[in-house]
Write a protein that holds these residues in place. Structure first.
Motif, short mmCIF file in Angstrom:
data_model
loop_
_atom_site.label_atom_id
_atom_site.label_comp_id
_atom_site.label_asym_id
_atom_site.label_seq_id
_atom_site.Cartn_x
_atom_site.Cartn_y
_atom_site.Cartn_z
N ILE A 52 0.67 -1.27 0.13
CA ILE A 52 0.02 0.08 -0.03
C ILE A 52 0.92 1.22 0.03
N ARG A 89 -6.37 7.44 -0.21
CA ARG A 89 -6.46 6.29 -0.90
C ARG A 89 -5.56 5.20 0.09
N ARG A 149 -7.66 2.28 2.09
CA ARG A 149 -7.51 0.70 1.84
C ARG A 149 -7.33 0.24 3.36
N ASP A 199 -11.01 -0.15 4.51
CA ASP A 199 -11.62 -1.17 4.04
C ASP A 199 -11.00 -2.54 4.48
#
Length: 118
Positions: free
Chosen positions: A71, A87, A91, A94
């Motif tokens: 990531i 972002r 992630r 999520d």
């Protein structure tokens, strides 16, 4: 060495809320990177603090260091692009939500089992 790489291990550790050994650990797993001085001392850019904090959060939701490194590899060193950081954070959110769903499914499965009572 770039002029941006100025923080020592102890400074990064203190600001990220981890030990100096943890900073070395995260460097070994490519969560962060350091440049070396002429005397071979590590120097980090300020974004190492954010990277460590994200990696710690990722570990808390069950991501491996390899997943965290993947990531964070998408964010160039010293990137001022907040969208990239957002972002990466999304992630993590999520992944945390997926982990919660997995655990909830396991708990639900256990609820349906008939345990033998003594």
């Amino acid at each position: 060495m770039t002029t941006d790489a100025r923080l020592t291990i102890s400074e990064v550790a203190s600001r990220a809320g981890v030990s100096a050994n943890a900073v070395r650990y995260y460097e070994r797993y490519r969560i962060i990177s350091a440049e070396r001085t002429a005397g071979n001392a590590r120097r980090f850019t300020v974004d190492a603090i954010c990277r460590i904090r994200l990696a710690v959060a990722a570990q808390r939701v069950g991501l491996s260091l390899a997943e965290s490194a993947e990531i964070l590899a998408e964010i160039p060193r010293m990137s001022p692009d907040l969208e990239q950081w957002s972002r990466a954070g999304q992630r993590l959110v999520d992944a945390g939500q997926a982990r919660i769903a997995e655990l909830a499914a396991v708990v639900d499965e256990y609820r349906t089992l008939d345990f033998i009572r003594n």
